[in-house]
Design a protein around this motif. Structure first.
Motif, PDB file in Angstrom:
ATOM      1  N   UNK A  43     -10.415  16.324 -46.464  1.00 62.47           N
ATOM      2  CA  UNK A  43     -11.433  16.585 -45.467  1.00 62.47           C
ATOM      3  C   UNK A  43     -11.966  15.292 -44.898  1.00 62.47           C
ATOM      4  N   UNK A  44     -13.269  15.243 -44.683  1.00 65.36           N
ATOM      5  CA  UNK A  44     -13.868  14.056 -44.077  1.00 65.36           C
ATOM      6  C   UNK A  44     -14.315  13.075 -45.150  1.00 65.36           C
ATOM      7  N   UNK A  45     -13.701  13.131 -46.328  1.00 64.84           N
ATOM      8  CA  UNK A  45     -14.138  12.265 -47.425  1.00 64.84           C
ATOM      9  C   UNK A  45     -14.067  10.799 -47.007  1.00 64.84           C
ATOM     10  N   UNK A  46     -15.050  10.059 -47.463  1.00 69.39           N
ATOM     11  CA  UNK A  46     -15.253   8.666 -47.102  1.00 69.39           C
ATOM     12  C   UNK A  46     -15.502   7.943 -48.416  1.00 69.39           C
ATOM     13  N   UNK A  47     -14.910   6.764 -48.571  1.00 72.23           N
ATOM     14  CA  UNK A  47     -15.044   6.048 -49.838  1.00 72.23           C
ATOM     15  C   UNK A  47     -16.259   5.133 -49.788  1.00 72.23           C
ATOM     16  N   UNK A  68      -8.009   9.127 -44.940  1.00 71.15           N
ATOM     17  CA  UNK A  68      -7.755   8.906 -43.509  1.00 71.15           C
ATOM     18  C   UNK A  68      -9.005   8.426 -42.771  1.00 71.15           C
ATOM     19  N   UNK A  69     -10.181   8.945 -43.159  1.00 68.77           N
ATOM     20  CA  UNK A  69     -11.423   8.492 -42.525  1.00 68.77           C
ATOM     21  C   UNK A  69     -11.640   7.004 -42.798  1.00 68.77           C
ATOM     22  N   UNK A  70     -11.417   6.585 -44.039  1.00 65.23           N
ATOM     23  CA  UNK A  70     -11.484   5.155 -44.369  1.00 65.23           C
ATOM     24  C   UNK A  70     -10.546   4.347 -43.463  1.00 65.23           C
ATOM     25  N   UNK A  71      -9.326   4.845 -43.311  1.00 64.68           N
ATOM     26  CA  UNK A  71      -8.314   4.114 -42.525  1.00 64.68           C
ATOM     27  C   UNK A  71      -8.806   3.853 -41.111  1.00 64.68           C
ATOM     28  N   UNK A  72      -9.329   4.886 -40.467  1.00 64.50           N
ATOM     29  CA  UNK A  72      -9.727   4.728 -39.067  1.00 64.50           C
ATOM     30  C   UNK A  72     -10.964   3.842 -38.972  1.00 64.50           C
ATOM     31  N   UNK A  73     -11.894   3.981 -39.942  1.00 64.50           N
ATOM     32  CA  UNK A  73     -13.062   3.109 -39.927  1.00 64.50           C
ATOM     33  C   UNK A  73     -12.647   1.650 -40.114  1.00 64.50           C
ATOM     34  N   UNK A  74     -11.718   1.390 -41.036  1.00 63.50           N
ATOM     35  CA  UNK A  74     -11.284   0.018 -41.302  1.00 63.50           C
ATOM     36  C   UNK A  74     -10.434  -0.549 -40.180  1.00 63.50           C
ATOM     37  N   UNK A 109      -8.980  12.277 -39.713  1.00 63.06           N
ATOM     38  CA  UNK A 109      -8.624  10.977 -39.138  1.00 63.06           C
ATOM     39  C   UNK A 109      -8.904  10.960 -37.642  1.00 63.06           C
ATOM     40  N   UNK A 110      -8.553  12.058 -36.979  1.00 62.59           N
ATOM     41  CA  UNK A 110      -8.806  12.145 -35.538  1.00 62.59           C
ATOM     42  C   UNK A 110     -10.302  12.261 -35.254  1.00 62.59           C
ATOM     43  N   UNK A 111     -11.027  13.008 -36.083  1.00 64.11           N
ATOM     44  CA  UNK A 111     -12.475  13.137 -35.879  1.00 64.11           C
ATOM     45  C   UNK A 111     -13.138  11.765 -35.989  1.00 64.11           C
ATOM     46  N   UNK A 112     -12.671  10.954 -36.941  1.00 67.96           N
ATOM     47  CA  UNK A 112     -13.270   9.626 -37.086  1.00 67.96           C
ATOM     48  C   UNK A 112     -13.007   8.774 -35.845  1.00 67.96           C
ATOM     49  N   UNK A 113     -11.808   8.874 -35.289  1.00 68.78           N
ATOM     50  CA  UNK A 113     -11.515   8.152 -34.046  1.00 68.78           C
ATOM     51  C   UNK A 113     -12.463   8.600 -32.932  1.00 68.78           C
ATOM     52  N   UNK A 114     -12.625   9.903 -32.806  1.00 67.35           N
ATOM     53  CA  UNK A 114     -13.534  10.454 -31.799  1.00 67.35           C
ATOM     54  C   UNK A 114     -14.959   9.951 -32.024  1.00 67.35           C
ATOM     55  N   UNK A 115     -15.382   9.913 -33.292  1.00 68.87           N
ATOM     56  CA  UNK A 115     -16.738   9.449 -33.604  1.00 68.87           C
ATOM     57  C   UNK A 115     -16.929   7.991 -33.202  1.00 68.87           C
ATOM     58  N   UNK A 116     -15.829   7.250 -33.156  1.00 67.30           N
ATOM     59  CA  UNK A 116     -15.906   5.842 -32.773  1.00 67.30           C
ATOM     60  C   UNK A 116     -15.676   5.657 -31.275  1.00 67.30           C
TER      61      UNK A 116
END
Lengths: 259, 259
Positions: A43-47, A68-74, A109-116
Motif C-alpha cells: 500500500x502507501x507504506x512509508x519507511x 515504492x513510496x520510499x523510492x519515489x520520495x528518494x 508509487x504513482x500516487x506518490x509521484x502525483x503528490x509531488x
C-alpha cells in the motif's frame, strides 16, 4: 521528457523490464528507482522508523531497500538535475483493480509521484491464473506507449493519478480501451487465514484471498478486464464520502456532547 | 455489543489503554488484537510474504507481529464465537488528517473492519508538537463514548468508515464537534529526505516531513482540529475521480489504439 520508473515487484522483475521498453518508446531520459525486493500489498507504506539503503546499479538505475513510496520520495535526491516530468509505476505482475488499488504498491508509487506534482501512471498486466506464472507483458508493451501519449496530450487534474490495467490476452485479442470506475469486490467473503504449526510446535498464520465475488457492473474496471478491454481509471486520494457528510451533519455538529 | 480494538502504535501504547477505557463505557465484551510494535505509516499494508506470529497476552488480548490490517483480518480467527459488532482503531498518538489518512495504519485498521462488514471507527488524538511527548488522551476519552453512541444510533453506509480526530486541548477547551471533509496538504513542498553516512562509510537515508502548507478551508478536517473542534470525517475507498472519467472518455475509449 524525463521519466522516472518504479514498481512494487522489485528492480529485477520482468514487468520492470517491460516498463523500460515502454518508456524507451517515449523518451531517452529514463531513470529507474525501484525496490530491491517484492513489495506487493505494501500500500502507501512509508519507511519512517528505519534508515533506508540505496544501491546504485547503473548511471540512471537505483535499487532501494524500501517501499515504492520510499523510492519515489528518494528519487528527488537520486535523479540528477531536473525532477521527472512523468512517473510510471509497474508493469505489475497481476491486475490492480477494485479496492485492491488501496493496498497496491504499484498504485502507491504513482500516487506518490502525483503528490509531488508529477503526472503519474500505474500500469498492471492482469493474470487470470496468478500461479501459472507467465504474465503477457507484450500486451502492456503493445498498447501502453500510445495510451500514455494520448493521456499526456489530453492532460488530467494534478490531484489525479491514472490506473492502467491490461487484460490477460495477447495483443491481437484485446478488443477495446475503456475509461472505467473502480469496481467493488466482496472482501468479506474472500478473506482467508490459515493457522499452521512450525517444527518447534509454535503456531503461525498465513493470509490470502479466495476467489472473491465481484461486482463487475458495466463501467467497472473489473468488467473491462474480464471482457478483454484495457481499463483506464482516474483515481484520487480524497476519501471523503460526501453523502454521509451531509447525513451525519443532521445528527452531529455544534457544541461538543456532554461527557 | 462485541467490540474489537486495534491500533498502529502497538499493543503497549498509551493510546490503546485510552481506547480500552472508551470501549469499557460502551460494552463489557471487548477484545484487543493489536500489533506488537509501532506500525505508523504502514497504510493498508498486508503481510503476504512472511508468516504472521500471534501471542495471546490475555483472555481477550492478542499481539500480532504484523500490521493493523493483519490484526483485523486475523481477529476473525482469534475472537471466539460471533464476529465483532464494532471495530475501534486507535487512539492514535497524533492526528490523521488530510491525505495522511491514506498512509495511516490507524485508519487502515478501521478500513479493514469496514471491508469485513463491521461498522468501524478510527480515533486519533492530535498533538501539535509531536516531539513534546504527551498526547491529551483525556480529550478523546471525554467525548468519544457519546459521539460513538450517536454515530451507532444514526448508522452510516456499509462502504464508509468514520475518522474521528480530537483537538490538542484539554476537554474543557474543546469548542464543538464538526462533520468535516478530508483536507489537503501541500506534500510537494513538505517532503524531506536526508543522506547520512554510517560508521562503515556507507550512505543511508532518513525520510520525514517538514511543516506542510495546509489548505485549511472551512469544512476541512485540518481547520476543525486547528480551531479546537472534534473532527468527524466519513471516508470510503472508492478512489475514482468521476469528473476525470467523464473528461477522459472524450479522448480514450473504443477500439484499442494502433500499436
Amino acid at each position: 521528457m524525463r521519466i522516472l520508473l518504479t514498481n512494487d515487484d522489485g528492480v529485477h522483475a520482468e514487468g520492470l523490464a517491460a516498463l523500460e521498453r515502454i518508456a524507451a518508446v517515449l523518451s531517452d531520459d529514463v531513470w529507474v528507482v525501484a525496490p530491491f525486493s517484492e513489495q506487493s500489498a505494501q500500500g502507501r507504506a512509508l519507511t519512517l522508523t528505519t534508515p533506508i539503503r540505496v544501491r546504485r546499479l547503473g548511471e540512471r538505475r537505483f535499487a532501494v531497500l524500501g517501499t515504492p513510496t520510499d523510492c519515489v520520495m528518494l528519487a528527488a535526491e537520486l535523479v540528477d538535475g531536473a525532477k521527472p516530468d512523468l512517473v510510471l509505476s509497474g508493469v505489475n505482475r497481476g491486475q490492480n483493480l477494485a479496492e485492491d488499488v488501496t493496498m497496491s504498491g504499484t498504485v502507491a508509487g504513482a500516487i506518490q509521484g502525483m503528490a509531488m506534482g508529477i503526472p503519474s501512471i500505474a500500469l498492471s498486466q492482469s493474470l487470470e491464473d496468478f500461479h501459472s506464472g507467465a504474465a503477457q507483458y507484450e500486451t502492456a508493451e503493445a498498447f501502453a506507449p500510445s495510451i500514455i501519449r494520448t493521456l499526456l496530450k489530453a492532460g488530467w487534474p494534478r490531484e489525479v493519478v491514472i490506473n492502467l490495467n491490461f487484460p490477460d490476452r495477447p495483443p491481437a485479442q484485446v478488443v477495446a480501451v475503456e475509461v472505467t470506475s473502480q469496481g467493488v469486490r466482496d472482501v468479506q467473503h474472500g478473506l482467508r487465514t490459515e493457522r499452521r504449526t512450525d517444527l518447534r510446535g509454535d503456531d503461525y498464520y498465513w493470509m490470502g484471498f479466495l476467489d472473491r465475488a465481484e461486482d463487475a457492473s458495466p463501467g467497472a474496471d473489473l468488467r473491462a478486464i474480464r471482457e478483454g478491454r484495457i481499463s483506464v481509471t482516474p483515481l484520487h486520494v480524497d476519501l471523503t464520502h460526501r453523502p454521509t457528510v451531509h447525513e451525519l451533519r443532521k445528527v452531529l455538529g455544534g457544541a461538543p456532547p456532554k461527557r
